[in-house]
Design an enzyme around this catalytic site. Structure first.
Site, PDB file in Angstrom:
ATOM      1  N   ASP A 293     -10.138  -3.595  -5.251  1.00 55.61           N
ATOM      2  CA  ASP A 293      -9.342  -2.546  -4.621  1.00 55.61           C
ATOM      3  C   ASP A 293      -9.393  -1.303  -5.495  1.00 55.61           C
ATOM      4  OD1 ASP A 293      -7.413  -0.929  -3.450  1.00 55.61           O
ATOM      5  OD2 ASP A 293      -5.777  -2.380  -3.620  1.00 55.61           O
TER       6      ASP A 293
ATOM      7  N   SER B 293       0.828  -1.204   0.000  1.00 50.32           N
ATOM      8  CA  SER B 293       0.000   0.000   0.000  1.00 50.32           C
ATOM      9  C   SER B 293       0.868   1.262   0.000  1.00 50.32           C
ATOM     10  CB  SER B 293      -0.968  -0.046   1.194  1.00 50.32           C
ATOM     11  OG  SER B 293      -1.959   0.934   1.093  1.00 50.32           O
TER      12      SER B 293
ATOM     13  N   HIS C 228      -8.214  -4.668  -0.810  1.00 58.15           N
ATOM     14  CA  HIS C 228      -7.004  -3.982  -0.380  1.00 58.15           C
ATOM     15  C   HIS C 228      -6.599  -4.441   1.025  1.00 58.15           C
ATOM     16  CE1 HIS C 228      -4.075  -0.724  -0.591  1.00 58.15           C
ATOM     17  NE2 HIS C 228      -4.310  -0.543   0.698  1.00 58.15           N
TER      18      HIS C 228
END
Length: 296
Positions: free
Chosen positions: A236, A145, A266
């Protein structure tokens, strides 16, 4: 089932949410029964004055390859403890020493502080590699991320020769205009509105979005990036921008292995144990690291 449960959770109003309340909300989540692969040792240390946690796998002798890991958390949250399980698994499954970096967080320390920490830590760990029992010629970066964003930037900015970069559902584009941001605006774990909120904490000034340490898709020097593994998640909002970065690297002549993990959201790689896909994806990333380190 996990995704359905997450979808039922109330969403905060990100137009008014403070970072303090966001962090407090994260702290209220009960711990999951997460898997931890056993390593030989875990040592808290520092590099360039930045706290790092070192994971050394069992049963391996001689200088080990080194993977420098940057945790996710939207640039504002998480730390060494929250991503401890991923680092354990990468160390064991990848046969690599892992150094997890506790970079400064926004909004107390907005851009460029986290990038500066990422670059400084990578440079210092490269310089210290021999003393750590690592091979300075076999170093990689990894992250998930926002941490994958920092890994990608550090790979370009630090001037350290790298074997690989492993990017798990990376944050790439502050414009948040990719189609997946619209199609998956209310996805579990991360909404499009939440991602825009993260970017506002990280970039207090609109002009910073054009900085090459932010605008990865607009850089003209991607040809010197390290070979990459890019893992994205089907559900995501960041999916398309992560895949666009993989395509941009390929266009620049960089070897890239890109996989979209089906049926997941995610942050899924953190759910080692509850989610089979998490183990599969992290093991795939670890195998890619091991392959890169085995090359002459």
């Amino acid at each position: 089932a996990i995704a359905a449960g997450l979808a039922q959770l109330p969403r905060p109003d990100f137009s008014r949410l403070s970072v303090e309340h966001y962090r407090a909300g994260l702290a209220m989540f009960p711990p999951l029964p997460l898997l931890h692969d056993a390593v030989a040792e875990v040592v808290d240390s520092e590099a360039a004055g930045i706290a790092v946690r070192l994971y050394r796998p069992k049963g391996l002798s001689g200088p080990l390859p080194l993977t420098v890991y940057f945790h996710g958390g939207g640039f504002v949250a998480c730390g060494l403890d929250s991503h401890d399980n991923i680092c354990h698994r990468l160390a064991v499954r990848g046969g690599t020493l892992v150094a997890s970096v506790d970079y400064r967080l926004a909004p107390e320390h907005p851009f460029p502080a986290p990038v500066e920490d990422a670059v400084a830590a990578l440079q210092a760990l490269h310089a210290q590699a021999t003393g750590l029992g690592a091979d300075p010629a076999r170093i990689a970066v990894a992250g998930d991320s926002a941490g994958a964003h920092l890994a990608a930037v550090a790979a370009l900015e630090a001037g350290v020769p790298l074997r690989h970069q492993l990017l798990l559902y990376p944050v790439i584009d502050s414009r948040c205009t990719a189609l997946s941001h619209h199609e998956l605006a209310e996805a579990p774990m991360l909404s499009a509105e939440q991602m825009r909120w993260f970017w506002r904490q990280y970039l207090p000034h609109a002009s910073q979005a054009a900085d090459p340490r932010v605008a990865l898709l607009r850089r003209e020097d991607l040809a010197r990036a390290a070979p990459a593994t890019v893992i994205t998640a089907q559900y995501d909002p960041l999916r398309d921008e992560g895949e666009a970065y993989a395509q941009a690297l390929v266009k620049a002549g960089v070897p890239v292995a890109q996989r979209r993990w089906p049926g997941v959201f995610h942050g899924f790689a953190s759910l080692l144990g509850p989610l089979d896909a998490a183990c599969e994806a992290v093991d795939h990333g670890a195998a890619q690291l091991a392959r890169s380190f085995a090359q002459p």
